[in-house]
Every structure is written in structure tokens, then in C-alpha cells.
Design an enzyme around this catalytic site. Structure first.
Site, PDB file in Angstrom:
ATOM      1  N   GLY A  10       0.824  -1.200   0.000  1.00 21.34           N
ATOM      2  CA  GLY A  10       0.000   0.000   0.000  1.00 21.34           C
ATOM      3  C   GLY A  10       0.862   1.255   0.000  1.00 21.34           C
ATOM      4  CG  ASP A  44      -5.460 -13.716   6.349  1.00 21.03           C
ATOM      5  OD1 ASP A  44      -5.760 -12.575   6.787  1.00 21.03           O
ATOM      6  OD2 ASP A  44      -6.299 -14.603   6.136  1.00 21.03           O
ATOM      7  CB  THR A  70      -8.828   2.735   3.375  1.00 20.09           C
ATOM      8  OG1 THR A  70      -8.399   2.226   2.098  1.00 20.09           O
ATOM      9  CG2 THR A  70      -7.760   2.429   4.418  1.00 20.09           C
ATOM     10  CE1 TYR A 137     -10.416   3.295   7.467  1.00 25.28           C
ATOM     11  CE2 TYR A 137     -10.796   5.647   7.777  1.00 25.28           C
ATOM     12  CZ  TYR A 137      -9.932   4.588   7.602  1.00 25.28           C
ATOM     13  OH  TYR A 137      -8.572   4.810   7.588  1.00 25.28           O
ATOM     14  CE  LYS A 141      -7.313   2.503  10.983  1.00 30.20           C
ATOM     15  NZ  LYS A 141      -6.208   1.571  10.610  1.00 30.20           N
TER      16      LYS A 141
END
Length: 295
Positions: A10, A44, A70, A137, A141
Site C-alpha cells: 500500500g 493474512d 479504507t 470506517y 479503526k
């Protein structure tokens, strides 16, 4: 130190690859997504036993968790994706924390300004400010942060915002393309925060790993801007002067989730604790755009 990086393909993970070249530590880069030509170990992080096995095999002393789900809007509209956000943003960090607790190692967790937003305010958010997320989201988080704290492991939680880089899909790269190809754009001006160049955050993480201290910290670049002003600066630096960029209200672009109207992060604690240097957002944006042009 043996350091494992998750989500290595990422934005932040790729910048961690770059800055790790300046470190004497041994880095192992992992992801579930494999990219041709990039050395990545499959891991994973929703599988606790797989994490434990890798930690034992590689003698891991610290984990930097750059992995997350995200897709903010999709979490609100698709129950299956909302469940995936819970798995990746809340349950997976707990797995990493439990694995590190067992070996007395460190977990560096990357969190987000989306843990704030429900309450109106116009001063920078402090690390000890209560989380008030407005969507799935941000809530997942925040739950990830809470599960890490409850695990008893040694942790550094870093909340960041408006992340961009040369890698992957992000606002900067999208606007570079749009301001070069569209005659006119309308961009919201009533959401304020601070862009964060992922390379700067990666360098801050390297500094923190030299002498980690348990706690919650904030990191973004210095300064304050809106999405509209951010876009104007991207176009100016890139020389995309033909595009007519106009400000508009968030209400003109309905979204499934209410985004924070003001999510500037107070960085005093991270600077005082670790001596981290924080560049001004425009200076970092210039560097990133030049890097994109030169790639």
C-alpha cells in the site's frame, strides 16, 4: 531489530520499503496482495496462528501495521464490506497485539483522523481527545485502537490524515490527472485538515522505532488547508493552469458517511516525545509531485 511490516504494497508500506534502506534493522514486508517484481511475504493478519508462526520463525521484535480496509463509502452501504472493515480494522490489529504481547514486542498501529468528527470544533484534535466517529470506517479503526490497548502489549498508535504518495490511488494523484484533463473542477472547501505525505510518516516511524514509547500520537504534515486549496496547490505545482477549479459545499456532493469538517491533528506530543521533525504540507507536496513526474 527484526521488524515486520503489514500492508507493504500500500501507500505507506511502499514508503516504508524506501526509508528502511537507511536503517540497520531487518525488515520483513508482508501483504495478502502480491505485486510482480516486488518481494513480498504473504501474511493474512486476520489469522492469529499465521501471525504467531511468522513472529516465531522470523524472531520479530516489532510490527508496523500499515494494513487496513479504507473504502469509507462502501463500508456504509454494503454489509459484507462493513463486516470486512471490522475484520481488518478492529480484529486484525488485536491479533497483531496478542502476538506481540507473547514475545514482549512492539506494535506500531496506523490509525486515522476518522476516529473524530461527530462533535463540531475548530482547534486541532489532541491524542487524548475522545473518539467520536461518524461512520463504520472510523468506528472500526477506533475499536482497533481500543483492542490494542486492552491486549496489554507495548504499542505506539499513530493517527494520521489525508495520506498521499507516489503509490496506489490517492487524492493527489487523482487531482494531478483531473486538473490536467478537465476544463473545470468543483472541490469542497468546507472540510479542513492537513495532507500527509506517506514518505514523511514513514521517516517518523523509523525515528520512533529507535526508542519506542507506549501511547497514542498524531502525525500529519504541518499547516491547515481545505480539499479545495489542496487541489489548487496540486495544480499550481504541476503547472496544470488551464483547469478552472471552483470551491463548493460538501452538501453538493452527497456521501453515505459524514466526513469530519475539521480534523487538523495536534502533533505536539509526537514531536516532544520522539523529536520528530514535521515538514510543512506544501513543501512535502512539491517533493511528492516531483517524484511522480520523475518515475
Amino acid at each position: 531489530m527484526n521488524i515486520l511490516v503489514t500492508g507493504a504494497n500500500g501507500q505507506l508500506g511502499n514508503e516504508m520499503r524506501i526509508v528502511s534502506r537507511n536503517s540497520t534493522d531487518n525488515y520483513i514486508f508482508t501483504d495478502v496482495n502480491q505485486v510482480e517484481g516486488v518481494q513480498t511475504t504473504f501474511l493474512d493478519i486476520t489469522d492469529l496462528e499465521a501471525i504467531r508462526a511468522m513472529v516465531k520463525e522470523q524472531k520479530i521484535e516489532a510490527i508496523v501495521n500499515c494494513a487496513a480496509w479504507t473504502n469509507v463509502d462502501a463500508c456504509e452501504t454494503d454489509p459484507k464490506l462493513a463486516a470486512l472493515a471490522v475484520k481488518l480494522n478492529a480484529d486484525a490489529p488485536e491479533n497483531l497485539a496478542l502476538a506481540m504481547k507473547e514475545v514482549d514486542g512492539w506494535l506500531v498501529q496506523i490509525s486515522t483522523d476518522y476516529v473524530f468528527g461527530r462533535e463540531p470544533y475548530n482547534v486541532p484534535c489532541s491524542p487524548d481527545q475522545k473518539g467520536t466517529p461518524t461512520g463504520v470506517y472510523g468506528l472500526t479503526k477506533l475499536h482497533g485502537e481500543q483492542k490494542i490497548m486492552a491486549s496489554g502489549c507495548k504499542y505506539v498508535i499513530i493517527r494520521t490524515a489525508w495520506l498521499y504518495s507516489e503509490f496506489g490511488k490517492n487524492f493527489c494523484k487523482t487531482m494531478l490527472n483531473l486538473t490536467a484533463t478537465k476544463p473545470q473542477l468543483r472541490v469542497v472547501f468546507d472540510q479542513c485538515g492537513t495532507p500527509t505525505y506517506a514518505l514523511d510518516l514513514a521517516n517518523a516511524i523509523l525515528t520512533i522505532l529507535q526508542n519506542p514509547q507506549t501511547g497514542v500520537f498524531h502525525y500529519s504534515n504541518e499547516g491547515v488547508t481545505s480539499w479545495y486549496d489542496f487541489t489548487c496547490m496540486i495544480a499550481r505545482i504541476a503547472g496544470n493552469n488551464a483547469c478552472d477549479i471552483q470551491p463548493c459545499y460538501s452538501s453538493e456532493f452527497p456521501s453515505p458517511v459524514k466526513r469530519p469538517a475539521y480534523s487538523v491533528l495536534d502533533k505536539k506530543t509526537i514531536k516532544d516525545t520522539f523529536g520528530v521533525k514535521v515538514p510543512y504540507w506544501v513543501d512535502s507536496l512539491e517533493i511528492c509531485i516531483n517524484n511522480i513526474k520523475n518515475r
